[in-house]
Design an enzyme around this catalytic site. Sequence first.
Site, PDB file in Angstrom:
ATOM      1  CG  HIS B  79      29.612 -23.840 -29.989  1.00 51.10           C
ATOM      2  ND1 HIS B  79      29.639 -22.665 -29.275  1.00 51.10           N
ATOM      3  CD2 HIS B  79      30.562 -24.637 -29.439  1.00 51.10           C
ATOM      4  CE1 HIS B  79      30.562 -22.757 -28.332  1.00 51.10           C
ATOM      5  NE2 HIS B  79      31.131 -23.927 -28.399  1.00 51.10           N
ATOM      6  CG  ASP B 109      47.367   0.869 -44.063  1.00 52.98           C
ATOM      7  OD1 ASP B 109      46.554   1.748 -43.696  1.00 52.98           O
ATOM      8  OD2 ASP B 109      47.054  -0.336 -44.184  1.00 52.98           O
ATOM      9  NE  ARG B 455      33.658 -33.834 -29.886  1.00 51.70           N
ATOM     10  CZ  ARG B 455      34.605 -33.269 -30.629  1.00 51.70           C
ATOM     11  NH1 ARG B 455      35.745 -33.898 -30.810  1.00 51.70           N
ATOM     12  NH2 ARG B 455      34.424 -32.096 -31.173  1.00 51.70           N
TER      13      ARG B 455
END
Lengths: 221, 536
Positions: B79, B109, B455
């Site tokens: 994640h 560019d 956590r």
Amino acid sequence: MTKQPDKIKRRTTVTREPKTRNGVTAVILFGLVAGMTGLAFASDPLYRIFCKVTGYGGTTQVAEAPAKSKIVDQMVTVRFDANVNKLLPWQFKPVQNTIKVRLGEQAIAFYEATNVSDKPIVGTATFNVAPFKAGEYFNKIECFCFTEQVLKPGQTVQMPVTFYVDQSIIKDRNTVDVKSITLSYTFFASDDQSEAEKLQTTQFITDEKDTIISREVVPKG
Amino acid sequence: MSDTAHADAHDHHDHRPTGWRRWVYSTNHKDIGTMYIVMAMIGAIVGTATSVAIRLELHEPGIQFISDFQFYNVLVTAHGFIMVFFVVMPALIAGFGNWFIPLMIGAPDMAFPRMNNISFWLLAAALVMLVIAGLIDGGPGTGWTVYPPLSNADYHPGMAVDFGILSLHLAGASSILGAINFITTIVNMRAPGMTFHRMPLFVWAEFVTAVLLLLAIPVLAGALTMLLTDRNFGTTFFSPAGGGDPLLWQHLFWFFGHPEVYIIIIPAFGVISQIVSTFARKPVFGYLGMAYAMAAIGIVGFVVWAHHMYTVGFNVETRAYFTLATMVIAVPTGVKVFSWLATMWGGSIKFDTPMLYAMGFIFLFVVGGVTGVTLANAGSDIAFHDTYFVVAHFHYVLSVAAIFAMYGGFYYWIGKMSGKQYPEGLGRLQFWVSFVGVNILFFPQHFAGMAGMPRRIPDFPDAYAGWNMISSWGTYITVVGAILFFVVLWKTLKSENAAEANPWGVGADTLEWTVESPAPFHTHEQTPSISTQPAE
């Protein structure tokens, strides 16, 4: 075209073609990348030097005998702590728990290690002092921690540490309150076990046709 | 994404590639920008799936679906990596940057179009490596911070972490090459008359970000290489047994890691500046302050890394310094927030979807920022470190603020990129669903963290059940918002409304609004006159 305001800079100093300018810029930037990568790899030695010079994290100083500090009458208590990493089958303890010593006076202390396994093993010790701020003033002259230790199975050794606490510790505002310093060691199995391997040999067991059916590592001699 | 009609009008000396070669061999900044944005969308789907899996497990106390905790840790790790390296960075830096830097400075560019192509494909390869890492040998269950000894060979035998290291090396190379491209383009290829102090703030933001990338990523590369050799070639950089120290990894990682979060948010600041000035129909207040505040945030961001390490045993002087330095960053950040507010003050505001996202960003970034100031305190961080309070903080500044900037930038620029305008009503609905969702998701996590919930855990004591359930419901609402986003995208691309060159009116005064929508394959082939550009 409208009149350009005066404060817009004109590129009158540029003489290179756009492609070369781009190339030069890119080379400078690649150089920055290389520099930062080098700094990252240099971090290992740089951090070591930093800790050695400042005593950060309780890093002790290394000195040559005799003690270079003058001796003053103030005493400090030095305690001794011993730890073993769980992968190392040794017993390790200090021979004396505390020593009272004058500032600047050279002292010697002993630790005892026993190899309780059945193979020779090479061990190394890491160390520091607490409180961390005392590290700058704690000088080791001789220490077993400077070299690797090889212990045969069942062997016990006594290992000395010769040290002194520099008397300037009382001159520093931050450390004048230090009455007790703890010297702590942790023994690990060395990554390089070659010295231990030299003390061993491999014995091969063969059948009647001289084919090796098993092997065993045994001590030499 | 021009169609063939435009190609005929502009195709003169060189062949324009078609088919798969157009994309695989692309040297066109718009096409490459599009590829990065598509990659970010795919990454977002995968990254969101990992977070939904996590929040489903955390919906209630007890173990529901994920009894393999290594797998749970791998989900958490994936994640983090996917959202940082394959969603936010490709969208805000490589995607919008490639699309709009040349357009805004009047360049045809990027400085190095072929290197631009390699940057993209390196990132694609990095994504493949990361997926492989997750599928072999139990996956890397280390968190995105990859601390040894957990990441070392003793505790992660097998090749999962090695593939993860390889993936990060490729992503890092992609970013470094991209940064060199951006800096060279911005330094050398601005149209005559566009001095640094006349560049749009979005270009300033991308410039500062590119410099940060250049200086920070090599340190990560060095650290990753040391970890690779520790794991496979017998070195002991991070192993006390060989004279090394796990703390060295933390210093190196966070020396990269802290600038990295500014790398993520500074382009978002740039997007917000463009949107706010367009929809308040006024130039941004205090242009120089805004530009140099970003530079100041970038510079100071390099000397605060140890605020991620307050619990490792630093002495009090060290912790005091890092507390002070970290708080200093709030000052230039405050300059920016007040300048955006001052931009809106006295403006004639149009509350279209991009502006809703920009205002949402300003408010919610401040919420996330103030919890950052709380965490900056070494003293209170002893209680907050590795709790959900930290998770809430960084998700507010990343998953709320940075994502809002992405959504906002999409709504702002999709007309220019695709030639079709988005449906306004559906856009506003998508905003409100997302706004409600992310707040219900992340606000309760502050309370869980203050109550002590750690956590990176798959299960928690009953005391935390309430906040976790609310947070998980927030996830489901946010996912509805994300699905709505794809509905908006679909309806936009399928719609019959052609977008005008400038759908936003007088507030949109940067050069991209002077070209057609969709922007032709080649733009600014003649260097434009910039006498009408903003700022000084």
